[in-house]
Write a protein that holds these residues in place. Structure first.
Motif: not given
Length: 163
Positions: A90-92, A65-66, A27-32
């Protein structure tokens, strides 16, 4: 054979992880992050723990994200989990080629990560676990996430192939 570094809880030695590996929910908060954008975030992920490797984090597909996941060509085979398929992230305008992978139909024991997505931390701008910036596993081949929670030595760098 390498000598494990000493640990005290809550630090884990990767030399105490099993082989074959195991899957553990977290349940750690994971971000990329990629291109200055958080492309994935979750408080529900899985860690795959294997002797000599820092954990590899698998995020549910809906954490992305979509438009962040674009199917990429090619497959690889893991002796434990089976056939992996790849994604570009992909990000932008920013694209990280083959920076993520999934096991659509993993082998027995790894059903929990079916369809979940792992990210190679060295191919994106930043990955964090509970706010701590991840250090990529050495060598650029494995997808382990090194945090202050784990200690090595870690497989992947020069001279570790036979571990």
């Amino acid at each position: 054979m390498p000598q494990p570094l000493p640990t005290e809880p809550p630090v884990e030695s990767v030399w105490d992880y099993p082989r074959p590996p195991r899957v553990e929910e977290t349940t750690e908060h994971v971000e990329v992050e990629l291109g200055g954008v958080v492309v994935a975030a979750t408080d529900r992920a899985w860690r795959v723990l294997e002797t000599s490797h820092p954990p590899t984090y698998y995020l549910p597909r809906d954490a992305f994200v979509d438009g962040a996941l674009r199917p990429a060509d090619g497959h690889t085979w893991c002796e434990w989990k089976g056939q992996a398929s790849y994604f570009d992230l992909v990000a932008g305008e920013r694209v990280a080629l083959r920076a993520a992978w999934t096991y659509p139909a993993p082998t027995a024991g790894f059903e929990a990560i079916a369809g979940a997505v792992a990210v190679m931390p060295g191919l994106v701008d930043r990955c964090t676990v509970d706010g701590e910036v991840v250090v990529p596993q050495p060598g650029g081949f494995y997808g382990g996430w090194i945090t202050g929670r784990v200690t090595g030595p870690f497989k992947g760098g020069p001279g570790t192939r036979g571990w």
